[in-house]
Scaffold this motif. Structure first.
Motif, PDB file in Angstrom:
ATOM      1  N   ASP A 121      94.457 -56.367 -58.879  1.00  0.00           N
ATOM      2  CA  ASP A 121      93.326 -56.525 -59.793  1.00  0.00           C
ATOM      3  C   ASP A 121      93.466 -57.835 -60.569  1.00  0.00           C
ATOM      4  OD1 ASP A 121      91.077 -56.096 -61.299  1.00  0.00           O
ATOM      5  OD2 ASP A 121      92.079 -54.750 -62.733  1.00  0.00           O
ATOM      6  N   VAL A 122      93.299 -58.950 -59.852  1.00  0.00           N
ATOM      7  CA  VAL A 122      93.408 -60.285 -60.446  1.00  0.00           C
ATOM      8  C   VAL A 122      92.035 -60.955 -60.363  1.00  0.00           C
ATOM      9  CG1 VAL A 122      94.487 -62.558 -60.318  1.00  0.00           C
ATOM     10  CG2 VAL A 122      95.829 -60.499 -59.792  1.00  0.00           C
ATOM     11  N   THR A 123      91.541 -61.413 -61.509  1.00  0.00           N
ATOM     12  CA  THR A 123      90.219 -62.038 -61.579  1.00  0.00           C
ATOM     13  C   THR A 123      90.351 -63.560 -61.649  1.00  0.00           C
ATOM     14  OG1 THR A 123      89.278 -60.128 -62.723  1.00  0.00           O
ATOM     15  CG2 THR A 123      88.086 -62.212 -62.930  1.00  0.00           C
ATOM     16  N   THR A 174      84.049 -62.020 -50.347  1.00  0.00           N
ATOM     17  CA  THR A 174      83.128 -60.888 -50.447  1.00  0.00           C
ATOM     18  C   THR A 174      83.744 -59.755 -51.264  1.00  0.00           C
ATOM     19  OG1 THR A 174      82.186 -61.435 -48.286  1.00  0.00           O
ATOM     20  CG2 THR A 174      81.780 -59.217 -49.138  1.00  0.00           C
ATOM     21  N   LYS A 175      84.993 -59.435 -50.969  1.00  0.00           N
ATOM     22  CA  LYS A 175      85.686 -58.357 -51.678  1.00  0.00           C
ATOM     23  C   LYS A 175      85.800 -58.675 -53.177  1.00  0.00           C
ATOM     24  CE  LYS A 175      89.986 -55.627 -51.447  1.00  0.00           C
ATOM     25  NZ  LYS A 175      90.430 -55.723 -52.853  1.00  0.00           N
ATOM     26  N   MET A 193      83.965 -60.704 -55.000  1.00  0.00           N
ATOM     27  CA  MET A 193      82.655 -60.694 -55.666  1.00  0.00           C
ATOM     28  C   MET A 193      82.167 -59.272 -55.900  1.00  0.00           C
ATOM     29  SD  MET A 193      80.531 -63.993 -54.178  1.00  0.00           S
ATOM     30  CE  MET A 193      80.766 -63.586 -52.444  1.00  0.00           C
ATOM     31  N   LEU A 194      82.365 -58.385 -54.913  1.00  0.00           N
ATOM     32  CA  LEU A 194      81.948 -56.999 -55.070  1.00  0.00           C
ATOM     33  C   LEU A 194      82.693 -56.318 -56.210  1.00  0.00           C
ATOM     34  CD1 LEU A 194      81.663 -55.821 -51.345  1.00  0.00           C
ATOM     35  CD2 LEU A 194      79.785 -56.093 -52.988  1.00  0.00           C
ATOM     36  N   GLU A 195      83.948 -56.725 -56.405  1.00  0.00           N
ATOM     37  CA  GLU A 195      84.769 -56.144 -57.463  1.00  0.00           C
ATOM     38  C   GLU A 195      84.654 -56.916 -58.774  1.00  0.00           C
ATOM     39  OE1 GLU A 195      88.610 -56.181 -55.649  1.00  0.00           O
ATOM     40  OE2 GLU A 195      88.146 -54.510 -54.274  1.00  0.00           O
ATOM     41  N   ASN A 196      83.727 -57.888 -58.811  1.00  0.00           N
ATOM     42  CA  ASN A 196      83.500 -58.727 -60.002  1.00  0.00           C
ATOM     43  C   ASN A 196      84.776 -59.460 -60.413  1.00  0.00           C
ATOM     44  OD1 ASN A 196      81.760 -59.812 -61.942  1.00  0.00           O
ATOM     45  ND2 ASN A 196      82.414 -58.322 -63.494  1.00  0.00           N
ATOM     46  N   ARG A 197      85.540 -59.887 -59.424  1.00  0.00           N
ATOM     47  CA  ARG A 197      86.783 -60.605 -59.696  1.00  0.00           C
ATOM     48  C   ARG A 197      86.684 -62.094 -59.368  1.00  0.00           C
ATOM     49  NH1 ARG A 197      91.243 -59.544 -57.016  1.00  0.00           N
ATOM     50  NH2 ARG A 197      90.383 -58.423 -55.222  1.00  0.00           N
TER      51      ARG A 197
END
Length: 366
Positions: free
Chosen positions: A302-304, A349-350, A352-356
């Motif tokens: 979980d790194v943004t 894609t992953k 962006m979907l996770e807002n990261r």
């Protein structure tokens, strides 16, 4: 307290603060204040014409190969710093096969580079021009001469930066950089800036007094007089004679020379956010980013990633689009390094979907 966010700063950070640290500013100062030997840019690539194209600028001229190269190839205008390092890379890669040559061997051999390509012809021609006119001792290797000239080029830049930051670091600059960092979520606690929770990887040569204990100036600082220019090592074998020009090699050498200046450890597993501002995301620094992304395992964890930009991009939409493209290129290239190729293809894609994966305007009084 473990660091929770990593802030990565490039030259755009100092530029946003109004500091004249661009490549163009440096070259204007260099040719205005230094008597640098230059040559006619409208030159011919024929050895017989060497004596006729020297452009004299008076006595006591300073001679530097890299200044001559950028001047003659008209690359001293309109470039960012990452372009400078890419051109240095072009030259040393072009001359890779003759780095171990002595100067006399280089000058007498006619097949050292592939003359079918204009870039190769320019590099060879300008280096021969430089060596014939200004180097008396002919026994040194091409590698040692180019590296020595690069160190001199760096010294010129240190001298220039000292004129830019002289008298400003403790007043104008100190006030403004904190405001800009606050707009990126680096906020004070109890009146003090939270250096404990924030690590800073600074690609600039300037210092951030409030964050001395949590900042790593990866390419050196003005204060320590240890700045470096270097090339990307990702496509260069450690056994290659040009590996000595890579950033990794030059940083390692600097750490040996400056053993009293300890380097800060800026990475830990608790980092959940990586913030960028002012970095061009050029390929020359991909090795750093790949190492950071690998260490934090940005695909699984979980790194943004937050890419900030300033008001210049807000008013120049073309530049903003170019910045977005550089972000895409960075993540695309990184994705290709993942063992699971499917993960590499859908990394963006992953995230962006996770807002990261976010792009934001940094708003502050700067």
């Amino acid at each position: 307290m473990e660091k929770e966010q990593l802030v990565i700063l490039g030259n755009g950070f100092d530029l946003a603060l109004g500091m004249k640290t661009s490549y163009n500013d440096f070259f204007k100062w260099l040719f205005t204040n230094k008597k640098i030997v230059t040559f006619d840019k409208d030159y011919s690539l024929h050895e017989s014409e060497y004596p006729e194209i020297i452009k004299t600028n008076g006595k006591n001229q300073l001679v530097n190969f890299w200044c001559i190269y950028f001047s003659m190839t008209q690359k001293s205008n309109g470039l960012d710093w990452n372009n400078v390092e890419s051109h240095i890379e072009d030259v040393v890669k072009t001359l890779e096969n003759c780095m171990d040559y002595s100067i006399i061997d280089f000058l007498t051999k006619n097949d050292v580079v592939n003359k079918s390509k204009q870039t190769y012809r320019q590099s060879e021609f300008i280096l021969k021009l430089f060596l014939r006119n200004f180097i008396v001792t002919k026994n040194e290797s091409i590698m040692s001469i180019l590296l020595l000239q690069l160190k001199q080029f760096e010294c010129f830049f240190v001298e220039y930066l000292n004129t830019v930051f002289s008298g400003n670091i403790e007043t104008h600059i100190k006030y403004n950089y904190t405001e800009l960092l606050k707009s990126m979520g680096v906020k004070p606690r109890d009146g003090h800036y939270d250096a404990n929770s924030t690590a800073i990887l600074n690609f600039n040569y300037s210092s951030l007094p409030d964050f001395v204990d949590s900042t790593r100036n990866i390419h050196g600082t003005i204060a320590n007089n240890n700045i470096i220019f270097g090339i990307d090592s990702s496509t260069i074998e450690a056994t290659s004679p040009i590996y000595i020009f890579t950033k990794e090699s030059r940083i390692m050498h600097a750490s040996v020379v400056n053993q009293g200046n300890s380097q800060k450890d800026i990475l830990n597993r608790y980092i959940k956010t990586i913030k960028f501002f002012g970095h061009s995301l050029a390929q020359a620094d991909y090795a750093y980013f790949q190492s950071i992304f690998d260490y934090l395992s940005i695909y699984d964890n979980d790194v943004t990633l937050i890419f900030y930009y300033g008001f210049y991009f807000e008013t120049n939409k073309i530049k903003l689009l170019e910045y977005e493209n550089e972000i895409q290129n960075l993540l695309s290239v990184y994705g290709k390094t993942l063992d699971n190729k499917d993960h590499g293809k859908n990394l963006m894609t992953k995230m962006m979907l996770e807002n990261r994966l976010q792009i934001k305007l940094a708003i502050g009084r700067y």
